[in-house]
Design a protein around this motif. Structure first.
Motif, short mmCIF file in Angstrom:
data_model
loop_
_atom_site.label_atom_id
_atom_site.label_comp_id
_atom_site.label_asym_id
_atom_site.label_seq_id
_atom_site.Cartn_x
_atom_site.Cartn_y
_atom_site.Cartn_z
N THR A 152 0.84 -1.19 0.00
CA THR A 152 0.00 0.00 0.00
C THR A 152 0.88 1.25 0.00
O THR A 152 1.90 1.30 0.68
N VAL A 153 0.45 2.24 -0.78
CA VAL A 153 1.10 3.55 -0.80
C VAL A 153 0.05 4.59 -0.45
O VAL A 153 -1.04 4.60 -1.03
N VAL A 154 0.37 5.47 0.48
CA VAL A 154 -0.53 6.56 0.86
C VAL A 154 -0.06 7.84 0.20
O VAL A 154 1.13 8.17 0.23
N CYS A 155 -0.98 8.56 -0.40
CA CYS A 155 -0.69 9.89 -0.92
C CYS A 155 -1.25 10.92 0.06
O CYS A 155 -2.45 10.91 0.36
N ASP A 156 -0.40 11.76 0.60
CA ASP A 156 -0.74 12.88 1.48
C ASP A 156 -1.08 12.44 2.90
O ASP A 156 -0.41 12.78 3.86
N GLN A 157 -2.17 11.71 3.05
CA GLN A 157 -2.64 11.38 4.41
C GLN A 157 -3.46 10.11 4.36
O GLN A 157 -4.02 9.78 3.31
N PRO A 158 -3.46 9.37 5.51
CA PRO A 158 -2.88 9.68 6.82
C PRO A 158 -1.37 9.54 6.84
O PRO A 158 -0.77 8.94 5.94
N GLY A 160 2.33 8.75 9.20
CA GLY A 160 2.84 7.97 10.32
C GLY A 160 2.31 6.57 10.43
O GLY A 160 2.27 6.00 11.53
N ILE A 161 1.92 5.96 9.31
CA ILE A 161 1.40 4.59 9.33
C ILE A 161 2.57 3.62 9.18
O ILE A 161 3.30 3.66 8.18
N THR A 162 2.75 2.74 10.13
CA THR A 162 3.87 1.80 10.12
C THR A 162 3.82 0.85 8.93
O THR A 162 2.77 0.28 8.62
N GLY A 163 4.95 0.71 8.26
CA GLY A 163 5.07 -0.26 7.18
C GLY A 163 4.44 0.13 5.87
O GLY A 163 4.32 -0.71 4.97
N VAL A 164 4.03 1.38 5.73
CA VAL A 164 3.35 1.83 4.51
C VAL A 164 4.16 2.94 3.84
O VAL A 164 4.61 3.87 4.50
N ASP A 165 4.33 2.83 2.53
CA ASP A 165 4.99 3.89 1.77
C ASP A 165 4.10 5.12 1.72
O ASP A 165 2.86 5.01 1.76
N ARG A 166 4.72 6.30 1.60
CA ARG A 166 3.94 7.54 1.52
C ARG A 166 4.63 8.54 0.61
O ARG A 166 5.85 8.65 0.60
N VAL A 167 3.82 9.30 -0.12
CA VAL A 167 4.31 10.41 -0.91
C VAL A 167 3.43 11.62 -0.61
O VAL A 167 2.21 11.50 -0.47
N ARG A 320 0.87 15.88 -10.45
CA ARG A 320 1.22 14.83 -11.42
C ARG A 320 2.43 14.03 -10.93
O ARG A 320 2.44 12.79 -11.03
N GLU A 321 3.41 14.74 -10.39
CA GLU A 321 4.60 14.05 -9.89
C GLU A 321 4.25 13.17 -8.69
O GLU A 321 4.85 12.11 -8.49
N LYS A 322 3.29 13.60 -7.88
CA LYS A 322 2.87 12.76 -6.75
C LYS A 322 2.29 11.44 -7.26
O LYS A 322 2.55 10.37 -6.69
N HIS A 341 9.42 7.03 2.26
CA HIS A 341 8.61 8.24 2.34
C HIS A 341 9.24 9.31 1.43
O HIS A 341 10.42 9.63 1.56
N VAL A 342 8.44 9.84 0.53
CA VAL A 342 8.91 10.85 -0.43
C VAL A 342 8.18 12.16 -0.16
O VAL A 342 6.95 12.20 -0.16
N THR A 343 8.94 13.22 0.06
CA THR A 343 8.37 14.55 0.25
C THR A 343 8.76 15.43 -0.93
O THR A 343 9.96 15.70 -1.13
N LEU A 344 7.80 15.86 -1.69
CA LEU A 344 8.04 16.68 -2.87
C LEU A 344 7.97 18.16 -2.50
O LEU A 344 7.28 18.54 -1.55
N PRO A 345 8.64 19.03 -3.26
CA PRO A 345 8.70 20.45 -2.90
C PRO A 345 7.42 21.21 -3.26
O PRO A 345 6.70 20.82 -4.19
N THR A 346 7.15 22.27 -2.51
CA THR A 346 6.09 23.21 -2.86
C THR A 346 6.74 24.54 -3.23
O THR A 346 7.93 24.76 -2.97
N GLU A 347 5.96 25.42 -3.82
CA GLU A 347 6.48 26.72 -4.25
C GLU A 347 5.43 27.80 -4.02
O GLU A 347 4.29 27.66 -4.46
N LEU A 348 5.80 28.86 -3.33
CA LEU A 348 4.91 29.99 -3.14
C LEU A 348 4.82 30.78 -4.44
O LEU A 348 5.83 31.23 -4.97
N ILE A 349 3.61 30.92 -4.96
CA ILE A 349 3.36 31.68 -6.18
C ILE A 349 2.63 32.97 -5.80
O ILE A 349 1.47 32.92 -5.39
N VAL A 350 3.31 34.09 -5.91
CA VAL A 350 2.70 35.38 -5.58
C VAL A 350 2.01 35.92 -6.83
O VAL A 350 2.65 36.25 -7.82
#
Length: 367
Positions: A152-158, A160-167, A320-322, A341-350
């Protein structure tokens, strides 16, 4: 009068093999392992199959033999139309579909309502693994997924789940940057419109206890980032009105903005925890005759195409990258047993929907 016409029985793997004078393995390989046959022999088998009406190996029987379903299950705790209506979900779905195409596997959408606890669709899904798209921590469908003996892979949430991939992305850092941007512009009278904080409908003001107790980690983190940014400017978060909307739609954004503006007409900036809500808020501001950003600054989170088109100040995240990363984690895991666990970057767009109060001497130091 002629007798009754008996339909011809469809060919089977055995009858097709007998017709061609080859083994059953040869016929099976024509479908399942084409690299084991010469191109002319495989074409002869397939042409005979078309002529005799042989439909190919039974996919159910094949999955029982191989113990593979050949599909990835995508769990959505929303209506099916949400996957094709919400621009964030659509971008994620595109990325996941591309990953499935690359791996030569199918994609099964499993939409379920957050307000219903029936989990049969999860238990009955014929899939080799699950991608779970942004669900609450107490969601019964997610618990059912974890009971299945598949990766199982979780996108965003929840989280802190043990043994589960997350992006996912760093939601707190994203809104921290956004909040600091508004503070630097001089805004102190800030209102917030957020997405649902639990699976139970609550279209009203959300106090601090409800915010901190939310079962949706993404909303907790986005609110926490704003709280930290405003605290740096001396703003007491308990005085910041936070309005919650269960539905994620333009209408919900407009309705929530109306509630916020009616109850707190003195706010100078309205922060929404999604672009969809922010676009609805822009519509409500326009209908009220408010100028954005002269009378009211508005900001969102996500960076969806429509937000970019209207010049919304927002925090862009790579949907899309997620999806691509979620697919990679699931489909290219090999023998890996350690969760990634993969954390992708965000960008502030003014954009053009926020403005500094100091530009016209409108700076407020408090409420």
């Amino acid at each position: 009068m002629t007798g009754p016409q008996h339909p011809r029985r469809p060919a089977t793997l055995a009858s097709l093999a007998a017709e061609l004078g080859v083994s059953r393995t040869t016929v099976s390989n024509a479908y399942n392992r084409p690299d084991q046959l010469s191109a002319p022999l495989r074409e002869r088998v397939l042409e005979a199959a078309r002529r005799l009406g042989y439909p190919g190996p039974d996919p159910v029987a094949r999955s029982l033999r191989t113990r593979r379903a050949g599909a990835v299950g995508l769990l959505l705790t929303e209506a099916l139309s949400y996957a094709f209506r919400d621009p964030g979900a659509t971008g994620f779905l595109e990325g996941l579909a591309l990953a499935c195409e690359k791996a030569g596997t199918g994609l099964l959408l499993i939409p379920v309502s957050p307000e219903h606890s029936d989990v049969d669709s999860v238990y009955q899904a014929g899939v080799d693994g699950f991608v779970v798209y942004s669900v609450s921590e107490d969601d019964p469908h997610f618990r059912a997924v974890l009971q299945r003996p598949v990766p199982t892979v979780v996108c965003d949430q929840p989280t802190g789940i043990t043994g589960v991939d997350r992006v996912g992305v760093d939601d707190r850092a994203g809104t921290l940057a956004l909040g600091r941007h508004l503070v630097e512009l001089g805004h102190r009278r800030v209102g917030v419109l957020c997405m649902r904080l639990s699976s139970h409908r609550h279209d009203s003001r959300a106090d601090v206890a409800r915010q901190e107790g939310s079962s949706y980690a993404v909303q907790r983190e986005r609110l926490a980032g704003l709280r930290a940014a405003l605290a740096e400017a001396g703003v007491d978060w308990a005085d910041v009105p936070v309005i919650e909307r269960f539905e994620h739609s333009l209408d919900a954004g407009a309705d929530g903005a109306a509630t916020l503006l009616d109850s707190h007409p003195g706010i100078t900036a309205l922060v929404c925890t999604s672009d969809i809500l922010a676009l609805g808020a822009l519509r409500e501001a326009r209908d009220r005759g408010l100028r954005v950003p002269e009378d009211l600054s508005v900001a969102g989170f996500d960076g969806v195409p429509e937000a970019e088109r209207v010049g919304l100040t927002t925090v862009r995240q790579p949907f899309r990258e997620k999806g691509l990363e979620a697919g990679r984690l699931l489909l290219e895991r090999g023998d890996r047993h350690v969760p990634e666990h993969v954390t992708l970057p965000t960008e502030l767009i003014v954009g053009t929907t926020t403005r500094g109060l100091r530009q016209s001497g409108e700076f407020f130091s408090g409420w």
